[in-house]
Scaffold this active site. Structure first.
Site, PDB file in Angstrom:
ATOM      1  NE  ARG A 108      -3.921   0.613   1.911  1.00 54.13           N
ATOM      2  CZ  ARG A 108      -5.146   0.676   2.454  1.00 54.13           C
ATOM      3  NH1 ARG A 108      -5.352   1.421   3.528  1.00 54.13           N
ATOM      4  NH2 ARG A 108      -6.152   0.008   1.926  1.00 54.13           N
ATOM      5  CG  HIS A 135      -8.501   0.107  -2.826  1.00 51.66           C
ATOM      6  ND1 HIS A 135      -7.728  -0.980  -2.432  1.00 51.66           N
ATOM      7  CD2 HIS A 135      -9.182   0.492  -1.697  1.00 51.66           C
ATOM      8  CE1 HIS A 135      -7.933  -1.221  -1.153  1.00 51.66           C
ATOM      9  NE2 HIS A 135      -8.799  -0.353  -0.683  1.00 51.66           N
ATOM     10  CD  GLN A 138     -13.097  -2.232  -0.488  1.00 51.46           C
ATOM     11  OE1 GLN A 138     -12.309  -2.162   0.441  1.00 51.46           O
ATOM     12  NE2 GLN A 138     -14.261  -2.863  -0.360  1.00 51.46           N
ATOM     13  CG  ASP A 221     -13.627   6.099  -1.172  1.00 51.24           C
ATOM     14  OD1 ASP A 221     -13.682   5.960   0.064  1.00 51.24           O
ATOM     15  OD2 ASP A 221     -12.564   5.973  -1.828  1.00 51.24           O
ATOM     16  CB  CYS A 261     -14.052   0.961  -0.097  1.00 46.90           C
ATOM     17  SG  CYS A 261     -13.298   2.585   0.113  1.00 46.90           S
ATOM     18  NE  ARG A 289     -10.010  -5.477   0.455  1.00 44.41           N
ATOM     19  CZ  ARG A 289      -9.307  -4.442   0.926  1.00 44.41           C
ATOM     20  NH1 ARG A 289      -9.929  -3.370   1.383  1.00 44.41           N
ATOM     21  NH2 ARG A 289      -7.980  -4.431   0.870  1.00 44.41           N
TER      22      ARG A 289
HETATM   23  N1  NVA Z   1     -10.035   6.447  -1.485  1.00 46.36           N
HETATM   24  C1  NVA Z   1      -9.663   6.104  -0.128  1.00 46.36           C
HETATM   25  C2  NVA Z   1      -9.856   4.650   0.108  1.00 46.36           C
HETATM   26  C3  NVA Z   1      -9.536   4.197   1.499  1.00 46.36           C
HETATM   27  C4  NVA Z   1      -9.681   2.736   1.688  1.00 46.36           C
HETATM   28  C5  NVA Z   1      -8.227   6.506   0.113  1.00 46.36           C
HETATM   29  O1  NVA Z   1      -7.395   6.310  -0.782  1.00 46.36           O
HETATM   30  O2  NVA Z   1      -7.915   7.016   1.195  1.00 46.36           O
HETATM   31  N1   CP Z   2     -11.286  -0.232   2.474  1.00 45.68           N
HETATM   32  C1   CP Z   2     -10.018  -0.264   2.895  1.00 45.68           C
HETATM   33  O1   CP Z   2      -9.075  -0.518   2.130  1.00 45.68           O
HETATM   34  O2   CP Z   2      -9.885  -0.042   4.228  1.00 45.68           O
HETATM   35  P1   CP Z   2      -8.531   0.206   5.026  1.00 45.68           P
HETATM   36  O3   CP Z   2      -7.977   1.530   4.610  1.00 45.68           O
HETATM   37  O4   CP Z   2      -8.937   0.181   6.477  1.00 45.68           O
HETATM   38  O5   CP Z   2      -7.556  -0.896   4.708  1.00 45.68           O
END
Ligand code: NVA
Ligand code: CP
Length: 313
Positions: A108, A135, A138, A221, A261, A289
């Protein structure tokens, strides 16, 4: 000439074919049933997943770590603060080293090019656990969730309301692979980056309520993704009117699902009555997930496991 098979990674949704996704989804359903009936399933004894987090996480860390444990393997958590990545070790070197010690890697991070460089230097599969642009895990969980509740997603309409972020770009890639349509509505100034889009399976709407018309799934989101926190105040203003609320859900199909998500901000991108209401499947999405990623890891490490009586293709 090398005959080595290229390593299969999952860096963005378009890295897999429809046939591969159909297989992974079928395995996810089987693996989920095993989990629910406490059936021990340990195909990955002695295999190790390393998880590299350069951003926060609850669901991604938990689902990968628990999933690897449940498959009989082990998972190791690294973050920028404690590892040498935070002191400037090149991702190329990290990819080389981690892939000599572990069997599979989840990353990540920020820019997609970082995970691409990581994967280019890895001897083992690399999975995208979220980047600024994508992502895919997800959206795979979301599609599995849709299939569980409503059957095939091909030919359906999904409404995306809110930011043009990593989730939207993975949804757009999924629309192309699975053959569904996206109705997209983002505020002015937060437009789709067309350099990240390679499908025509979407329609843009200025008005977010119009985008919900007849949709089989409405999804949104956070308005401020990780890494963009400095923009939060101006985003709150720009996204005014984009909350998914009961009036927008009323424009969707009568049996439309709502997905997010998570984590969510009630009263910003979604109203409490929608996310906590009967059309919301957000807890199933979160749980799934775990199951889809176990199937994904199994596929990346072991390939297809044919059911008894079926010849491999
Ligand atoms: N779009 C959000 C998703 C978090 C799981 C982010 O990137 O922070
Ligand atoms: N939806 C998701 O990826 O959640 P986290 O940021 O908690 O991993």
């Amino acid at each position: 000439m090398s005959t080595t098979k290229p390593i299969k990674h999952f860096l963005q949704f378009s890295d897999f074919t429809l046939a591969e996704f159909e297989y992974v989804i079928e395995r996810a359903a089987i693996i989920k049933r095993k989990f629910k009936s406490y059936e021990i399933y340990h195909p990955l004894i002695d295999r190790t997943l390393v998880m590299v987090f350069e951003k926060n996480s609850t669901r991604t860390r938990l689902s990968f770590e628990a999933g690897m444990h449940q498959l009989g393997g082990a998972a190791i958590y690294l973050n920028t603060r404690d590892s040498q990545l935070g002191r400037g070790e090149p991702v190329e070197d990290a990819g080389q080293v981690m892939s000599r010690m572990c069997d599979i890697i989840m990353v990540r991070t920020f820019g997609q090019e970082i995970i691409e460089r990581f994967a280019a230097n890895s001897r083992v599969p690399v999975i995208n656990g979220l980047t600024n642009e994508h992502h895919p895990c997800q959206v795979l969980a979301d599609i599995f969730t849709f299939v569980e509740h409503r059957g095939a997603i091909a030919g359906k309409t999904v409404a995306w309301i809110g930011d043009a972020n990593n989730m939207l770009y993975s949804w757009l890639q999924a629309a192309e692979v699975f053959g569904f349509h996206l109705n997209v509505s983002t505020p002015k100034g937060y437009d789709i980056d067309h350099s990240l889009v390679s499908t025509e399976r979407f329609t843009f709407f200025d008005n977010p309520s119009d985008a919900c018309e007849g949709a089989h799934l409405v999804t949104t989101d956070v308005w401020t993704s990780m890494g963009f926190e400095k923009e939060n105040a101006e985003r709150l203003q720009a996204f005014d009117g984009f909350m998914v609320d009961a009036s927008k859900m009323a424009r969707a199909a009568a049996d439309a699902l709502f997905m997010h998500c998570l984590p969510a901000h009630r009263g910003e991108e979604v109203s409490a009555d929608v996310i906590d209401g009967p059309q919301s499947v957000v807890w199933d999405e979160a749980e799934n997930r775990l199951h889809v990623q176990k199937a994904l890891i199994e596929y990346l490490l072991l390939g297809r496991i044919e059911p008894a009586g079926h010849a491999p293709d």
